[in-house]
Design a protein around this motif. Structure first.
Motif, short mmCIF file in Angstrom:
data_model
loop_
_atom_site.label_atom_id
_atom_site.label_comp_id
_atom_site.label_asym_id
_atom_site.label_seq_id
_atom_site.Cartn_x
_atom_site.Cartn_y
_atom_site.Cartn_z
N GLY A 232 0.81 -1.22 0.00
CA GLY A 232 0.00 0.00 0.00
C GLY A 232 0.84 1.26 0.00
O GLY A 232 0.31 2.36 -0.07
N LYS A 233 2.17 1.09 0.08
CA LYS A 233 3.04 2.28 0.10
C LYS A 233 3.79 2.44 -1.21
O LYS A 233 4.06 1.47 -1.91
N ARG A 234 4.15 3.68 -1.48
CA ARG A 234 5.08 3.92 -2.61
C ARG A 234 6.49 3.66 -2.09
O ARG A 234 6.84 4.09 -1.00
N ILE A 235 7.23 2.93 -2.88
CA ILE A 235 8.58 2.56 -2.45
C ILE A 235 9.57 2.86 -3.56
O ILE A 235 9.20 3.04 -4.71
N LYS A 236 10.84 2.90 -3.15
CA LYS A 236 11.91 3.01 -4.15
C LYS A 236 12.46 1.63 -4.37
O LYS A 236 12.74 0.91 -3.41
N VAL A 237 12.60 1.28 -5.61
CA VAL A 237 13.17 -0.02 -5.94
C VAL A 237 14.48 0.22 -6.65
O VAL A 237 14.53 0.94 -7.64
N ILE A 238 15.54 -0.34 -6.10
CA ILE A 238 16.83 -0.19 -6.77
C ILE A 238 17.04 -1.46 -7.58
O ILE A 238 17.25 -2.54 -7.02
N LEU A 239 16.91 -1.31 -8.87
CA LEU A 239 16.93 -2.47 -9.76
C LEU A 239 18.10 -2.33 -10.71
O LEU A 239 18.12 -1.44 -11.56
#
Ligand code: BT5
Length: 283
Positions: A232-239
């Protein structure tokens, strides 16, 4: 429980602990998780020791636990602070008959088992997929699963679990103080490491049996979902070095995190491929 007297040097060193091991010895009711127990005063890393023991043929479910680690390890070569007598620093050796690609499931089982053990002591924590337990947005536990494989077969898995139990504020290094906490710090009183340990081991065994018996981890995933700090949260994804923003929308029955981009395209993230950091503070 096999109790490795060679390795127990409590008397010799005159170490005062909160009877964690004595308590576990008397109260543990598991069938095989923790029945072979190697208890150490100090070690570089319980994962390293567990891998050595696994290579030498120790039992399925053997546990290595140490009062301190001098070179505790996190993922990707990071380190894990493990001050003496203040936490549970342990590793479980597993020999499941599963595909190497399913080995990461043991991390979700461990996360659920730790969460439940903390909950049973009356403390509300959350799981930050895939390998952290947090209280009030700060990390209280980290999990590091490692495996040994040969071609397509699995020799063993070592599940390393570090829980900050009775760490005082002052024992958390300055640079970690904004991201790390301990159960004691959050609840304002000491918690029994022995009780936490036996609950953790028995929860682990119960949840792990689902994987062994049915090849599924639904019970663990349900705990990971219900207590998820990300969904339910906006997250940062380090891809692959690229940082992108996504919304975490769920966790699959296999343990992948489902994320959605702004166009509504949903994709699964597999643990190990990505690093997730929240946008606001640590979580
Ligand atoms: C983890 O890695 O969270 C896995 C930690 C696993 C530790 C256990 S202890 C028993 C066993 N034996 C070992 O040698 N390891 C396992 P990761 O997601 O990479 O997080 C590591 C990061 O957490 C570090 O870079 C620090 O920022 C932070 N950290 C280090 N020590 C911490 C602590 N005690 N509490 C909270 N955060 C910590």
């Amino acid at each position: 429980m096999a109790y490795d007297k060679e390795e127990i040097n409590l008397e010799k060193e005159n170490i005062e602990v909160d009877n964690m091991i004595e308590y576990a010895y008397k109260n543990l009711k598991t069938k095989y998780i923790g029945r072979e127990l190697v208890y150490l005063d100090s070690i570089d890393s319980t994962n390293i020791k567990a891998k050595e023991l696994a290579a030498q043929g120790c039992a399925d479910g053997a546990v290595v636990i140490s009062e301190e680690q001098t070179n505790g390890r996190g993922r990707l070569g990071r380190s894990w602070v493990s001050p003496k007598g203040q936490g549970i620093w342990m590793s479980i050796v597993l020999r499941p008959d599963i595909k190497p690609s399913d080995a990461a499931k043991t991390t979700h089982i461990a996360a659920a088992a730790v969460w439940k053990a903390i909950y049973e002591l009356g403390v509300d924590a959350q799981i930050k997929w895939p390998n952290d337990i947090v209280i009030n947005s700060k990390k209280v536990c980290g999990i590091l699963s490692e495996m040994s494989t040969e071609l397509n077969s699995l020799n063993y898995i070592v599940v390393g679990i570090g829980i900050n139990v009775n760490i005082d504020k002052d024992s958390i290094p300055e640079e970690l103080s904004s991201v790390a906490t301990s159960i004691k710090k959050e609840v304002g009183k000491e918690v029994s490491k022995g009780e936490l340990l036996i609950r953790l081991l028995s929860n682990f065994e119960e949840l792990y049996e689902e994987l062994i018996d049915y090849g599924t981890i639904i019970n663990s995933i349900n705990i990971c979902r219900d207590s998820s700090v990300l969904i339910g949260k906006r997250i940062k994804v380090i891809l692959k070095g690229q940082e992108v923003e996504r919304e975490a929308i769920g966790i699959t029955n296999e343990g992948e995190l489902l994320v959605s981009d702004d166009m509504g395209n949903v994709s699964p993230l597999i643990s190990g491929e990505v690093s997730v950091r929240g946008i606001y503070g640590y979580v």
